[in-house]
Design a protein around this motif. Structure first.
Motif, PDB file in Angstrom:
ATOM      1  N   SER A 198       0.841  -1.193   0.000  1.00  0.00           N
ATOM      2  CA  SER A 198       0.000   0.000   0.000  1.00  0.00           C
ATOM      3  C   SER A 198       0.878   1.245   0.000  1.00  0.00           C
ATOM      4  N   HIS A 199       0.612   2.178  -0.906  1.00  0.00           N
ATOM      5  CA  HIS A 199       1.399   3.405  -0.998  1.00  0.00           C
ATOM      6  C   HIS A 199       1.372   4.170   0.323  1.00  0.00           C
ATOM      7  N   TRP A 200       0.164   4.320   0.908  1.00  0.00           N
ATOM      8  CA  TRP A 200       0.055   5.144   2.096  1.00  0.00           C
ATOM      9  C   TRP A 200       0.632   4.448   3.326  1.00  0.00           C
ATOM     10  N   CYS A 201       0.517   3.130   3.381  1.00  0.00           N
ATOM     11  CA  CYS A 201       1.152   2.405   4.489  1.00  0.00           C
ATOM     12  C   CYS A 201       2.666   2.550   4.427  1.00  0.00           C
ATOM     13  N   LYS A 202       3.201   2.474   3.207  1.00  0.00           N
ATOM     14  CA  LYS A 202       4.640   2.643   3.027  1.00  0.00           C
ATOM     15  C   LYS A 202       5.068   4.063   3.436  1.00  0.00           C
ATOM     16  N   GLU A 203       4.220   5.048   3.114  1.00  0.00           N
ATOM     17  CA  GLU A 203       4.504   6.425   3.500  1.00  0.00           C
ATOM     18  C   GLU A 203       4.508   6.581   5.021  1.00  0.00           C
ATOM     19  N   GLU A 204       3.553   5.944   5.693  1.00  0.00           N
ATOM     20  CA  GLU A 204       3.500   6.021   7.153  1.00  0.00           C
ATOM     21  C   GLU A 204       4.746   5.397   7.770  1.00  0.00           C
ATOM     22  N   PHE A 205       5.189   4.298   7.188  1.00  0.00           N
ATOM     23  CA  PHE A 205       6.388   3.620   7.669  1.00  0.00           C
ATOM     24  C   PHE A 205       7.609   4.539   7.556  1.00  0.00           C
ATOM     25  N   ALA A 206       7.723   5.211   6.403  1.00  0.00           N
ATOM     26  CA  ALA A 206       8.839   6.139   6.188  1.00  0.00           C
ATOM     27  C   ALA A 206       8.741   7.350   7.113  1.00  0.00           C
ATOM     28  N   GLU A 207       7.508   7.817   7.316  1.00  0.00           N
ATOM     29  CA  GLU A 207       7.307   8.979   8.176  1.00  0.00           C
ATOM     30  C   GLU A 207       7.722   8.681   9.613  1.00  0.00           C
ATOM     31  N   ALA A 208       7.441   7.473  10.067  1.00  0.00           N
ATOM     32  CA  ALA A 208       7.856   7.074  11.410  1.00  0.00           C
ATOM     33  C   ALA A 208       9.375   7.143  11.543  1.00  0.00           C
ATOM     34  N   GLY A 209      10.077   6.760  10.478  1.00  0.00           N
ATOM     35  CA  GLY A 209      11.529   6.840  10.493  1.00  0.00           C
ATOM     36  C   GLY A 209      12.021   8.269  10.558  1.00  0.00           C
ATOM     37  N   ALA A 210      11.392   9.146   9.761  1.00  0.00           N
ATOM     38  CA  ALA A 210      11.801  10.555   9.748  1.00  0.00           C
ATOM     39  C   ALA A 210      11.585  11.208  11.107  1.00  0.00           C
ATOM     40  N   LYS A 211      10.530  10.814  11.800  1.00  0.00           N
ATOM     41  CA  LYS A 211      10.217  11.396  13.104  1.00  0.00           C
ATOM     42  C   LYS A 211      10.836  10.618  14.259  1.00  0.00           C
ATOM     43  N   GLN A 212      11.491   9.477  13.945  1.00  0.00           N
ATOM     44  CA  GLN A 212      12.148   8.644  14.957  1.00  0.00           C
ATOM     45  C   GLN A 212      11.167   8.200  16.050  1.00  0.00           C
ATOM     46  N   ILE A 213      10.002   7.762  15.612  1.00  0.00           N
ATOM     47  CA  ILE A 213       8.961   7.311  16.532  1.00  0.00           C
ATOM     48  C   ILE A 213       9.079   5.798  16.708  1.00  0.00           C
ATOM     49  N   GLY A 214       8.981   5.319  17.932  1.00  0.00           N
ATOM     50  CA  GLY A 214       9.089   3.898  18.204  1.00  0.00           C
ATOM     51  C   GLY A 214       7.913   3.112  17.642  1.00  0.00           C
ATOM     52  N   ILE A 215       8.197   1.914  17.157  1.00  0.00           N
ATOM     53  CA  ILE A 215       7.185   1.082  16.527  1.00  0.00           C
ATOM     54  C   ILE A 215       7.078  -0.252  17.257  1.00  0.00           C
ATOM     55  N   VAL A 216       5.859  -0.587  17.683  1.00  0.00           N
ATOM     56  CA  VAL A 216       5.558  -1.948  18.109  1.00  0.00           C
ATOM     57  C   VAL A 216       5.000  -2.642  16.866  1.00  0.00           C
ATOM     58  N   GLN A 217       5.813  -3.518  16.288  1.00  0.00           N
ATOM     59  CA  GLN A 217       5.477  -4.125  14.996  1.00  0.00           C
ATOM     60  C   GLN A 217       4.904  -5.533  15.233  1.00  0.00           C
ATOM     61  N   LEU A 218       3.620  -5.707  14.927  1.00  0.00           N
ATOM     62  CA  LEU A 218       2.961  -6.999  15.059  1.00  0.00           C
ATOM     63  C   LEU A 218       2.953  -7.665  13.690  1.00  0.00           C
ATOM     64  N   VAL A 219       3.758  -8.723  13.569  1.00  0.00           N
ATOM     65  CA  VAL A 219       3.999  -9.353  12.272  1.00  0.00           C
ATOM     66  C   VAL A 219       3.118 -10.589  12.120  1.00  0.00           C
ATOM     67  N   TRP A 220       2.315 -10.614  11.083  1.00  0.00           N
ATOM     68  CA  TRP A 220       1.341 -11.686  10.882  1.00  0.00           C
ATOM     69  C   TRP A 220       2.019 -13.052  10.716  1.00  0.00           C
ATOM     70  N   PRO A 221       1.326 -14.132  11.089  1.00  0.00           N
ATOM     71  CA  PRO A 221       1.881 -15.481  10.920  1.00  0.00           C
ATOM     72  C   PRO A 221       2.299 -15.735   9.472  1.00  0.00           C
ATOM     73  N   ASN A 222       3.392 -16.468   9.331  1.00  0.00           N
ATOM     74  CA  ASN A 222       3.915 -16.825   7.999  1.00  0.00           C
ATOM     75  C   ASN A 222       4.310 -15.605   7.184  1.00  0.00           C
ATOM     76  N   HIS A 223       4.578 -14.495   7.875  1.00  0.00           N
ATOM     77  CA  HIS A 223       5.007 -13.278   7.199  1.00  0.00           C
ATOM     78  C   HIS A 223       6.311 -12.815   7.825  1.00  0.00           C
ATOM     79  N   GLN A 224       7.236 -12.406   7.019  1.00  0.00           N
ATOM     80  CA  GLN A 224       8.585 -12.083   7.496  1.00  0.00           C
ATOM     81  C   GLN A 224       8.638 -10.714   8.148  1.00  0.00           C
ATOM     82  N   ILE A 225       9.364 -10.609   9.245  1.00  0.00           N
ATOM     83  CA  ILE A 225       9.622  -9.318   9.868  1.00  0.00           C
ATOM     84  C   ILE A 225      10.482  -8.488   8.920  1.00  0.00           C
ATOM     85  N   LYS A 226      10.032  -7.258   8.656  1.00  0.00           N
ATOM     86  CA  LYS A 226      10.769  -6.394   7.727  1.00  0.00           C
ATOM     87  C   LYS A 226      12.017  -5.836   8.389  1.00  0.00           C
ATOM     88  N   ASP A 227      13.098  -5.827   7.618  1.00  0.00           N
ATOM     89  CA  ASP A 227      14.325  -5.202   8.117  1.00  0.00           C
ATOM     90  C   ASP A 227      14.091  -3.708   8.244  1.00  0.00           C
TER      91      ASP A 227
END
Length: 390
Positions: A198-227
């Motif tokens: 999703s374009h907007w989900c990817k944007e939110e992910f990048a925005e979190a990096g720019a703002k250095q906001i902590g992420i609690v990442q809940l990774v779905w079963p059979n899905h790889q944790i993103k680097d």
């Protein structure tokens, strides 16, 4: 160190007192503050060690048998304006004395230890009292769980942003979304298989990096944790299993089992202090580096504020403010001014203005021009020009 924050321990002599003090030590460490920053005063030492002119907060541990202690101490502290938090174990009405019957209490449990510790830090203005969380998700894959977490976090006194629930009609959607993300403490990211497609989900992910906001990442079963680039993100990934979901269903209609929801709440509470401390440290470092480049001598105090004594005799306190400055930020500044022992001092609330809505920035500028002369805001884009002043 001169003790400035007094934590008064009243009531039953139970093992939970020490458990809570240990958790407070952990949270102080997360905030990069020495544990000596808070002076713990038992009821037996109240008369000799308590100072009425320094910030204080009291915890009263109830008794399941109704054997109430320290009632005179409670009365004196309440008269002195000190807040007392009742902590009960089974039932508030039987565990807590009548003198505290009109106070909001909290039930002690392993799930609530982090929360109680953070309430203490909030009372001392060491952790901001607003508790803001942003839920990032893909609507076609995890709407049901996003709403479930929204309701659970909200019922635990978090101010939660969820796009379908939190933006008023007629507001510019994306502008308001970035604005609200800027002001959050933690992002709960539902990392479903198609999240980054999703374009907007990817944007939110990048925005979190720019703002250095902590992420609690809940990774779905059979899905790889993103680097995640550790230089721009503080991420706490949790790999989900099918048994975290009711009946093992984790499609768009799935929901978490209640015990796992409670685990998520604990993780958000824990990450919150660590992330706020990291963002505060980054803001302090950036401001200090610009100050040194412009030959301005600022000193970082143990309270994680900066002070400057100007050649003309002017005293300035710079207070790093995470998120969007509010009126409560000014109240906190007044407290810090008193603690530093200054009579004549000007205060600047320094903050990162990236992605804050223009209308709010204009509002803060208007306040600077029209209200209290000794407390003003200073946005990141103006650090250089401010510190270049002779």
């Amino acid at each position: 160190m001169n003790y400035k924050y007094q934590l008064i321990m009243l009531g039953s002599d139970v093992k939970e007192k020490q458990e809570l003090l240990s958790q407070i030590d952990i949270e102080l460490k997360n905030l990069n503050l020495p544990k000596e920053f808070i002076k713990v005063i038992p009821a037996s030492s109240l008369e000799t060690e308590y100072k009425g002119n320094q910030p204080a907060f009291a915890l009263y541990f109830g008794d399941v048998n109704g054997d109430f202690k320290d009632l005179d101490a409670i009365q004196n502290l309440l008269k002195d304006g000190t807040m007392v938090l009742p902590i009960f174990f089974n039932d508030f009405r039987t565990d807590i004395p009548i003198i505290l019957s009109n106070q909001n209490g909290i039930q002690y449990s392993n799930n609530e230890v982090n929360r109680i510790a953070n309430i203490v830090l909030e009372a001392f203005e060491l952790l901001r009292s607003t508790r803001k969380v942003f839920i990032s998700y893909r609507r076609t894959e995890s709407t049901s769980i996003a709403i479930q977490l929204y309701e659970a976090l909200e019922s635990n006194n978090f101010d939660v942003f969820l796009d379908t629930h939190s933006i008023q009609k007629g507001e510019p959607f994306q502008e308001e979304l970035w604005h609200r993300m800027t002001d959050c403490d933690v992002i709960v990211l539902l990392n479903t298989p198609g999240f980054l497609e999703s374009h907007w989900c990817k944007e939110e992910f990048a925005e979190a990096g720019a703002k250095q906001i902590g992420i609690v990442q809940l990774v779905w079963p059979n899905h790889q944790i993103k680097d995640i680039d550790s230089s721009s993100h503080i991420s706490y990934p949790i790999q989900l299993k099918t048994d975290n979901f009711i009946d093992g269903v984790y499609d768009n209609k799935g929901r978490f089992i209640q015990t796992f929801v409670e685990n998520v709440l604990q993780e958000v509470e824990s990450v919150r202090a660590r992330n706020l401390a990291a963002r505060q440290d980054n803001l302090i470092t950036e401001f200090r580096n610009i100050a040194e480049k412009n030959n301005r001598m600022v000193t970082v105090q143990p309270e994680k504020i900066l002070t400057e004594n100007r050649p003309n005799g002017e005293h300035i306190i710079y207070i790093p403010t995470i998120g969007i400055p509010q009126s409560t930020s000014c109240q906190s500044a007044e407290i810090k001014k008193e603690l530093m022992g200054y009579d004549e001092v000007s205060i600047r609330l320094i903050y990162d203005d990236l992605r804050i809505r223009d209308r709010w920035l204009k509002h803060l500028d208007w306040l600077n021009d029209n209200f209290k002369k000794d407390i003003k805001t200073l946005k990141k884009q103006d650090f250089e020009s401010w510190l270049q002043k002779a």
